[in-house]
Structures are given as C-alpha cells and as structure tokens.
Design an enzyme around this catalytic site. Structure first.
Site, short mmCIF file in Angstrom:
data_model
loop_
_atom_site.label_atom_id
_atom_site.label_comp_id
_atom_site.label_asym_id
_atom_site.label_seq_id
_atom_site.Cartn_x
_atom_site.Cartn_y
_atom_site.Cartn_z
N GLU A 193 5.12 -9.48 15.29
CA GLU A 193 4.69 -9.92 16.62
C GLU A 193 4.55 -11.43 16.72
O GLU A 193 4.61 -11.99 17.80
CB GLU A 193 3.42 -9.19 17.07
CG GLU A 193 2.20 -9.42 16.23
CD GLU A 193 1.00 -8.65 16.73
OE1 GLU A 193 0.25 -9.19 17.55
OE2 GLU A 193 0.82 -7.52 16.26
N ARG A 253 0.82 -1.22 0.00
CA ARG A 253 0.00 0.00 0.00
C ARG A 253 0.85 1.27 0.00
O ARG A 253 0.41 2.30 -0.50
CB ARG A 253 -0.98 -0.02 1.18
CG ARG A 253 -2.05 -1.10 1.02
CD ARG A 253 -2.99 -1.14 2.21
NE ARG A 253 -2.28 -1.21 3.47
CZ ARG A 253 -2.12 -2.33 4.19
NH1 ARG A 253 -2.61 -3.46 3.77
NH2 ARG A 253 -1.47 -2.29 5.33
#
Length: 177
Positions: A99, A62
C-alpha cells in the site's frame, strides 16, 4: 478432525499498529501456546491429508512457522518464499505493490517442482498482494497452485476477489471489527 477450539482467544488484537487506524491481528500468541499451535497444524493436516499436494510454499517469515510442521507431518517438501536478496543461487523473483511501497519476493528456481501441485501458505491473509505474487512465482516455475491456506483471514479486505479463482481456506476470519 481436530476438536473444536476457540482460536480467537489466542489471537492478540493490537490497535493502531503498525500505524494509526490499523487493527493488527498478532498470531505470535498462538505460537506461545502449544495447544493453539498444535490445533492449527492438526487442522491443516486434516484439511489437506486427502488432497493431492506435492509441496507447500510458505511466505517469509511467519508462514514458515506453520508450514514447517505441516510439511514434516505430510512428508512433503517446504519451499520458502523469501524477501529479495535472502536466497543464494538462481532464483525466480516477483515485484509487487504494497500500500505504500514496492516489494520483491524470491524462491529458488530449482526448488519449484515443475508440473506439481504446491499449496501456498501464510499466517494471515489481508489484501492478498504477497500471496498473489507468490502464486505468480510458482506458476512461472511451472508449478500449479491448487489452494491457498491462512491461519487468519481478513475477508473485508477483499482478498478472495484478488486471489480468484484459487480456493482459499482459513481457520478463522475477522470482518473488520
């Protein structure tokens, strides 16, 4: 300078995506609204038109969408930073922790302008992990990163501390609503 604009109304908030407990800030609705997309590009040009920027590096995917019209308007090169294995030829690569896993990004080595100033751009800045890895890639190629730009910022995730001392500019911030 771009006129005042309610960018928040063009950002879709999707609860529990990509997993339970996460509020996802979806910028695709900006892309679907020409007036919102144009506002973002105009703001970027207004912010950086008088700064010494030799190129812009954008994070897949993006970030490319915002960086391409910005680079064209500014008359500067666009350096795509891609996921590992997407670029042919000699690349610089950097692994970094997500994460829940490890990731790796790359840039064409010959595209990084040694000794030049490269603005780093992404659509949304969350923890700053990918941007930190991208900054390290550009630095490894001999470029300086004088700033980081994001359309959306999530400062409650403390990206500013993680990306210090590089200045960060965002058009809109969310504080953990």
């Amino acid at each position: 300078m771009a006129k005042e604009f309610n960018l928040d109304s063009y950002i879709r908030k999707v609860p529990n995506f990509p997993k339970e407990g996460i509020l996802f800030y979806d910028i695709t609705s900006i892309l679907a609204a020409p007036e919102a997309f144009q506002y973002c590009v105009e703001c970027m040009v207004d912010i950086y038109k008088d700064k010494e920027i030799d190129a812009v590096a954008a994070i897949e995917a993006r970030g490319f969408l915002f960086a391409a019209p910005f680079a064209a308007r500014m008359g500067i090169p666009l350096l795509p930073i891609r996921k590992k294995g997407k670029l042919p030829g000699i690349t610089l690569s950097k692994k970094y922790a997500l994460e829940y896993a490890m990731a790796e990004i790359e840039v064409h080595q010959e595209d990084v302008p040694e000794g030049k100033r490269v603005l780093l751009l992404d659509d949304l800045i969350a923890t700053g992990g990918t941007l930190n890895a991208a900054r390290a890639l550009l630095n490894a190629g001999g470029a300086e990163v004088p700033g980081i730009f994001g359309v959306v910022g999530l400062p409650f995730l403390n990206y500013e501390e993680f990306l210090a001392p590089t200045p960060i500019i965002t058009l809109i911030n969310y504080h953990g609503e």
